[in-house]
Design a protein around this motif. Structure first.
Motif, PDB file in Angstrom:
ATOM      1  N   TYR A 113      13.097  -2.090   0.766  1.00 55.93           N
ATOM      2  CA  TYR A 113      12.456  -2.440   2.011  1.00 55.93           C
ATOM      3  C   TYR A 113      12.709  -2.276   3.435  1.00 55.93           C
ATOM      4  O   TYR A 113      13.157  -2.569   4.007  1.00 55.93           O
ATOM      5  CB  TYR A 113      12.413  -4.090   2.928  1.00 55.93           C
ATOM      6  CG  TYR A 113      12.163  -4.952   1.156  1.00 55.93           C
ATOM      7  CD1 TYR A 113      11.666  -4.914   0.093  1.00 55.93           C
ATOM      8  CD2 TYR A 113      12.178  -6.585   1.658  1.00 55.93           C
ATOM      9  CE1 TYR A 113      11.124  -5.929   0.093  1.00 55.93           C
ATOM     10  CE2 TYR A 113      11.478  -7.369   1.092  1.00 55.93           C
ATOM     11  CZ  TYR A 113      11.350  -6.636  -0.295  1.00 55.93           C
ATOM     12  OH  TYR A 113      10.660  -8.432  -1.050  1.00 55.93           O
ATOM     13  N   ALA A 114      13.456  -0.623   3.052  1.00 54.12           N
ATOM     14  CA  ALA A 114      13.604   0.290   4.538  1.00 54.12           C
ATOM     15  C   ALA A 114      12.634   2.259   3.764  1.00 54.12           C
ATOM     16  O   ALA A 114      11.996   2.446   2.460  1.00 54.12           O
ATOM     17  CB  ALA A 114      14.541   0.856   3.631  1.00 54.12           C
ATOM     18  N   GLU A 115      12.235   2.812   4.821  1.00 52.67           N
ATOM     19  CA  GLU A 115      11.753   3.733   4.649  1.00 52.67           C
ATOM     20  C   GLU A 115      12.547   4.628   3.421  1.00 52.67           C
ATOM     21  O   GLU A 115      12.529   5.601   3.703  1.00 52.67           O
ATOM     22  CB  GLU A 115      11.639   5.132   5.875  1.00 52.67           C
ATOM     23  CG  GLU A 115      10.497   4.153   6.490  1.00 52.67           C
ATOM     24  CD  GLU A 115      10.100   4.628   8.038  1.00 52.67           C
ATOM     25  OE1 GLU A 115       8.911   5.416   8.655  1.00 52.67           O
ATOM     26  OE2 GLU A 115      10.963   4.790   8.961  1.00 52.67           O
TER      27      GLU A 115
ATOM     28  N   THR B 210       0.640  -4.352   2.796  1.00 53.14           N
ATOM     29  CA  THR B 210       1.994  -3.558   3.644  1.00 53.14           C
ATOM     30  C   THR B 210       2.482  -3.993   3.628  1.00 53.14           C
ATOM     31  O   THR B 210       3.159  -5.138   3.508  1.00 53.14           O
ATOM     32  CB  THR B 210       1.552  -3.480   5.041  1.00 53.14           C
ATOM     33  OG1 THR B 210       2.415  -2.427   5.829  1.00 53.14           O
ATOM     34  CG2 THR B 210       1.493  -4.646   5.993  1.00 53.14           C
ATOM     35  N   LEU B 211       4.278  -3.352   3.383  1.00 54.76           N
ATOM     36  CA  LEU B 211       5.742  -3.938   3.399  1.00 54.76           C
ATOM     37  C   LEU B 211       5.993  -4.880   5.207  1.00 54.76           C
ATOM     38  O   LEU B 211       6.788  -5.619   5.527  1.00 54.76           O
ATOM     39  CB  LEU B 211       6.756  -2.690   3.070  1.00 54.76           C
ATOM     40  CG  LEU B 211       7.849  -3.608   3.648  1.00 54.76           C
ATOM     41  CD1 LEU B 211       8.516  -3.796   2.328  1.00 54.76           C
ATOM     42  CD2 LEU B 211       9.489  -2.248   3.607  1.00 54.76           C
TER      43      LEU B 211
ATOM     44  N   GLY C 265      14.920  -5.543  -1.281  1.00 57.36           N
ATOM     45  CA  GLY C 265      14.287  -5.167  -1.764  1.00 57.36           C
ATOM     46  C   GLY C 265      15.054  -3.782  -3.204  1.00 57.36           C
ATOM     47  O   GLY C 265      16.429  -3.503  -2.693  1.00 57.36           O
ATOM     48  N   GLY C 266      14.323  -3.820  -4.493  1.00 53.23           N
ATOM     49  CA  GLY C 266      14.736  -3.185  -5.360  1.00 53.23           C
ATOM     50  C   GLY C 266      13.984  -2.471  -5.612  1.00 53.23           C
ATOM     51  O   GLY C 266      14.217  -1.143  -6.174  1.00 53.23           O
TER      52      GLY C 266
ATOM     53  N   HIS D  26       8.179   5.078  -0.819  1.00 49.62           N
ATOM     54  CA  HIS D  26       6.856   5.214  -0.620  1.00 49.62           C
ATOM     55  C   HIS D  26       5.832   4.104  -1.434  1.00 49.62           C
ATOM     56  O   HIS D  26       5.799   3.159  -0.116  1.00 49.62           O
ATOM     57  CB  HIS D  26       5.806   6.079  -0.538  1.00 49.62           C
ATOM     58  CG  HIS D  26       6.416   7.767  -0.367  1.00 49.62           C
ATOM     59  ND1 HIS D  26       6.174   8.938  -1.202  1.00 49.62           N
ATOM     60  CD2 HIS D  26       7.671   7.862   0.484  1.00 49.62           C
ATOM     61  CE1 HIS D  26       6.296  10.086  -1.007  1.00 49.62           C
ATOM     62  NE2 HIS D  26       7.407   9.677   0.444  1.00 49.62           N
ATOM     63  N   PHE D  27       6.963   3.031  -1.824  1.00 47.16           N
ATOM     64  CA  PHE D  27       5.876   1.732  -2.268  1.00 47.16           C
ATOM     65  C   PHE D  27       7.187   1.259  -2.671  1.00 47.16           C
ATOM     66  O   PHE D  27       8.203   1.906  -3.938  1.00 47.16           O
ATOM     67  CB  PHE D  27       4.857   2.240  -3.256  1.00 47.16           C
ATOM     68  CG  PHE D  27       3.568   2.612  -2.795  1.00 47.16           C
ATOM     69  CD1 PHE D  27       2.429   2.069  -2.126  1.00 47.16           C
ATOM     70  CD2 PHE D  27       3.606   3.211  -2.953  1.00 47.16           C
ATOM     71  CE1 PHE D  27       1.549   1.917  -1.776  1.00 47.16           C
ATOM     72  CE2 PHE D  27       2.344   4.738  -2.223  1.00 47.16           C
ATOM     73  CZ  PHE D  27       1.731   3.500  -1.769  1.00 47.16           C
ATOM     74  N   THR D  28       7.398  -0.332  -2.466  1.00 45.50           N
ATOM     75  CA  THR D  28       8.162  -0.728  -3.409  1.00 45.50           C
ATOM     76  C   THR D  28       7.269  -1.912  -3.961  1.00 45.50           C
ATOM     77  O   THR D  28       5.867  -1.820  -3.689  1.00 45.50           O
ATOM     78  CB  THR D  28       9.413  -1.216  -2.382  1.00 45.50           C
ATOM     79  OG1 THR D  28      10.475  -1.998  -2.947  1.00 45.50           O
ATOM     80  CG2 THR D  28       8.696  -1.981  -1.408  1.00 45.50           C
TER      81      THR D  28
END
Ligand SMILES: NC(=O)c1ccc[n+]([C@@H]2O[C@H](COP(=O)([O-])OP(=O)(O)OC[C@H]3O[C@@H](n4cnc5c(N)ncnc54)[C@H](OP(=O)(O)O)[C@@H]3O)[C@@H](O)[C@H]2O)c1
Length: 303
Positions: A95-97, A278-279, A62-63, A33-35
């Protein structure tokens, strides 16, 4: 699912439609939901770390991850589908759903910490904690934190203050009041005062790096520790000054995340979020976000 990817070192981020991955043994699939922003992601994407982390393209950076468990791999005992979790994946892909995270790098998220706060702190809470440990700072001693207004620094100030340490922080003057509220006794703007003119301290946490490393070594009293986070220690200079150099290689564990959550739940530490955005704006995602608030830039995956 949607994911941001790059096709080569230095290539632009773009949105792709990719299959949802399946968890291998020990892994958890998280509906993300968040990164959040970590300097290591653009650094890896530009190839700065290719000796250590060679990338397979297309690559999803993304981590930090905060969301809900969607599936668990064999051998995972601590998590089940539907659990609210947060954590960090060194393998990237956040960085993904949907994101694969090792169960050993994930923790349950209680209601006392929001999803945004969890994504803002998974990596940097552990960096701040581990840098303080490396600094060997003791109650009553003085610690200098260079670059205190960011993700690591805004937590390190609070952790050091809680430990009875006198904190001198550096940040732009517009961010001084926020850092003082978190426990910094003095905030210095390096645009107005030279690093070389600061008083001697027992230890330094350096979150800026670059050409501040050498002058920051000179500020440490003999026998003290200088900890860097983005530049390797300069052993010769440290030996000459009779100080100890240290470098943090953050290890995010379930136990470490649980320890941090406990401090947040007890009201001893407040995660700091500078902005939520937003990503899905790959062209500007890694631009410097100018904000008057301290803390992390959080990326929303669902909006
Ligand atoms: N080794 C590890 O395991 C590890 C883990 C996490 C982070 N890190 C590294 O640690 C560093 C800090 O992380 P972070 O998440 O706290 O980053 P961040 O949120 O970007 O914070 C960096 C801070 O440094 C300040 N700064 C940067 N350049 C500066 C300059 N030239 N002069 C004065 N101030 C400057 C920034 O102030 P302004 O915003 O006002 O410019 C900000 O307060 C990063 O380099 C990151 O890559 C390493």
């Amino acid at each position: 699912m949607k994911a941001l990817r790059i096709n080569d070192y230095g290539a632009p981020l773009h949105v792709d439609e990719v299959p949802v991955p399946s968890p291998a043994r020990g892994q958890v699939l998280v509906e993300n939901h968040f990164t959040s922003m970590n300097g290591v992601d653009p650094g890896r994407g530009l190839g700065y770390l290719r000796q250590v982390f060679q990338l397979q393209f297309p690559w999803t950076p993304g981590g930090d991850v905060a969301g809900r468990v969607a599936a668990v791999g064999d051998g995972v005992t601590g998590f089940k589908v539907g659990d609210e979790v947060f954590g960090y994946t060194r393998e990237a892909g956040a960085y993904a759903e949907f994101v694969l995270v090792n169960g050993a790098n994930l923790a349950h998220r209680p209601a006392s910490i929001t999803e945004e706060q969890a994504a803002a702190t998974a990596l940097v809470s552990q960096t701040a904690t581990q840098m303080l440990e490396l600094s060997k700072i003791k109650p009553g001693q003085t610690l200098l934190i260079l670059g205190a207004s960011g993700g690591v620094g805004s937590l390190a100030v609070q952790l050091a203050y809680n430990a009875g340490v006198h904190v001198i922080a550096t940040a732009r003057s517009s961010k001084a009041a926020a850092l003082q509220q978190l426990g910094a006794e003095r905030v210095i703007d390096l645009a107005q005062q030279r690093l070389e003119d600061l008083p001697k301290v027992d230890a330094v946490l350096n979150l800026i790096g670059g050409d501040t490393v050498l002058p920051s070594y000179a500020l440490v009293k003999k026998g003290g520790v200088a900890v860097t986070s983005n530049r390797p220690p300069i052993a010769e200079e440290a030996a000459h000054l009779e100080i100890q150099p240290a470098f943090v290689e953050t290890n995010v564990t379930t136990e470490g995340l649980n320890g941090f959550v406990k401090l947040v739940t007890q009201g001893k530490v407040k995660p700091q979020i500078a902005a939520v955005t937003t990503l899905w704006s790959p062209e500007t995602l890694w631009d410097k976000h100018e904000t008057e608030k301290i803390g992390k830039i959080v990326f929303s995956v669902r909006s």
